[in-house]
Motif scaffolding. Structure first.
Motif: not given
Length: 562
Positions: A104-105, A108-110, A137, A141-143
């Motif tokens: 995930a690093r 993109p955030q979404d 989560d 990173g909340g994705r």
């Protein structure tokens, strides 16, 4: 020779196991127009080459018919291989979270984090502790996260994914599925059976160009299959988009795989039309290489979630008050109607039936309809893990194929998870391959890719058919070793048997005149190397309809499992 004085292609220089009972061994093959015209020795056929004949010298290498994978999920497997986060089924919770964090690093955030394969212990940990999904989560990173388990029947998702699915702690279980909950009643992110479809649908909505992704996934699936010597497959659950992609590849001359499809008759994990509407849609795409000849009927789930239908109860767990037997998703009269409907449509059926109760239900339904209407469509039972001894001879008597998955029956993480749910007696009697073969049943092997292993590697499955052991010597134990078979029987399960089961028995799975010129050239003779080395086999070349579909470049390290 037929059709011309000289063949288009001549294969010389090495021993070939043909799987033709009239001539099981050869050295040379001649092919014209993608079909085998002659089989013999180098001395017999070497002089038939003409000025335009392509002569392929195999350099003494061993050859077998192009392999046939009788149970595969091309779109899921290709998607996982090309686009998604790879996770080892041996990874524990910390290992899974570390993999998600690294993947995930740079996203993109979404963006969604999608991948697998995750073992059942990780899902159980999420159900047991509300803090586990919070750790997922944080790692993402909340994705939104969607991870598939070893069975492909269940998923683990993050809070953002649950929100994208429109779920919260007040949500009810969907029909045919279950939402995992922690002891405090909050959603754990674990999704069982048809609840998994909600996650797949939410992710699909987020894909910007679904057609391009599907085409890329099928390109990758074909490449991977060819790299393991596979030239024909039966896709185990097929929807329109992958078939359209396969037809695009075929029209462009890039489909080096023969594909028999299986249309789900009821909703199954992916958003799609089902039943007769799907059958009609897939038939519209029929072609030389894409054969929409089966439906898929799912009778039960998997042992790890106690959704496999059994004749005897599961092990007692302290939180269960009554004996559990699993659940059949079909009433017997409905199943008889479905079998009869296959006769009406002139189409075969692949029945997902993982328990001895579900296996018996299929055999009973087929017996009822066969008695009334005589021989008819091909029927397969996947996966024949548990079969009551009284039902073993019924496969051959009724012409029902045992669709087996040797990739998941040796000691390891999958069987450890299963052993925690079913009785020792049932586990010890699992996968009765030898009994089925000796009874006269057709036993067809399939990878079930991308379940359990990251590739549809046939050599691991073939070795475990013979040894009933994990290919990793560090993993102890055998599973029902009395059901081991010899190498020739195991190879049959990966060549002519699945070809026959899929309706390809007159063109694939054997090397004989009139059959497709599908040949896998290997780096070792499977009949001469120690059995424990078979899983290290490398396919040097794969030929499909007389054309080179794969050639190994450089040295490939064989896949290690364990």
């Amino acid at each position: 020779m037929t059709g011309t004085a000289h063949p288009d292609t001549l294969f010389l220089g090495g021993r070939i196991w043909t799987q033709d009972p009239d001539r099981p061994w050869a050295q040379a093959l001649a092919a014209t127009g993608g079909r085998i015209t002659a089989v013999g020795d180098d001395a017999d056929l070497g002089g038939t080459a003409g000025p335009a004949t392509r002569v392929v010298d195999r350099g003494g290498r061993f050859g077998v018919p192009g392999l046939v994978d009788g149970h595969i999920h091309l779109n899921l497997g290709g998607s996982q291989s090309r686009w998604e986060l790879p996770v080892s089924p041996d990874a524990d919770l910390d290992g899974v979270l570390a993999a998600v964090r690294d993947w995930a690093r740079d996203l993109p955030q979404d963006a969604w984090v999608v991948g697998g394969i995750v073992n059942s212990g990780v899902l159980a940990a999420a159900d047991a502790d509300a803090s586990v999904v919070a750790r997922l989560d944080e790692a993402a990173g909340g994705r939104p996260v969607l991870l598939r388990d070893v069975s492909m029947h269940n998923r683990w998702v993050s809070t953002a994914a649950l929100q994208a699915m429109g779920l919260d702690r007040t949500s009810a279980d969907p029909e045919g599925g279950h939402l995992g909950r922690t002891p405090d009643g909050s959603l754990s992110g674990v999704l069982e059976e048809m609840a998994s479809a909600l996650a797949e649908e939410a992710f699909a909505r987020a894909v910007p160009d679904p057609a391009a992704r599907t085409l890329g996934s099928l390109e990758e699936a074909v490449r991977v299959a060819n790299s393991f010597g596979i030239t024909s497959v039966q896709d185990a659950a097929t929807t329109p988009a992958p078939v359209e992609a396969l037809r695009t590849l075929e029209d462009e001359g890039r489909l080096t795989l023969r594909v028999v499809t299986s249309a789900p008759v009821r909703p199954f994990l992916e958003a799609s039309v089902v039943g007769d509407e799907l059958v009609a849609e897939l038939r519209r795409h029929r072609s030389e290489l894409v054969r929409p000849d089966f439906v898929k009927v799912v009778l039960d789930g998997v042992p790890m979630t106690r959704t496999t239908a059994l004749l005897a109860p599961y092990r007692c767990h302290h939180h269960h008050d009554e004996p559990e037997y699993g659940e059949l998703y079909w009433q017997q009269d409905e199943l008889v109607e479905q079998v009869a409907h296959c006769y009406d449509l002139g189409i075969g059926a692949k029945f997902h039936a993982t328990g001895d109760a579900s296996v018996r239900a299929v055999l009973d339904a087929v017996e009822t309809v066969r008695a009334e209407r005589g021989p008819g469509p091909r029927f397969q039972i996947a996966h024949t893990e548990y079969v009551d001894p009284a039902d073993l001879p019924r496969f051959a008597a009724l012409g029902v194929v045992a669709d087996a998955s040797p990739y998941i029956w040796y000691p390891g993480v999958v069987q450890d998870a299963v052993a925690g749910e079913i009785t020792e007696e049932l586990l010890a009697a699992s996968w009765p391959v030898r009994d089925l073969v000796e009874s006269g049943a057709v036993v067809a092997a399939g990878s079930d890719w991308p379940c359990v292993l990251p590739t549809p590697d046939p050599w691991t499955g073939l070795q475990t058919l013979v040894t009933r052991r994990n290919v990793d010597p560090a993993v102890p134990g055998t599973l029902n070793p009395g059901q081991a078979v010899d190498v020739a029987t195991a190879l049959t399960a990966f060549t002519s048997a699945p070809a026959e089961a899929a309706g390809l028995g007159e063109e694939a799975g054997r090397l004989r005149p009139g059959f497709s010129a599908d040949l896998a050239v290997l780096d070792r003779n499977l009949f001469e190397v120690p059995v424990e080395e078979i899983h290290r086999t490398v396919v040097l070349q794969t030929w499909f309809r007389g054309e080179l579909a794969h050639e190994e470049v450089g040295e490939r390290v064989p896949q290690e499992v364990g």
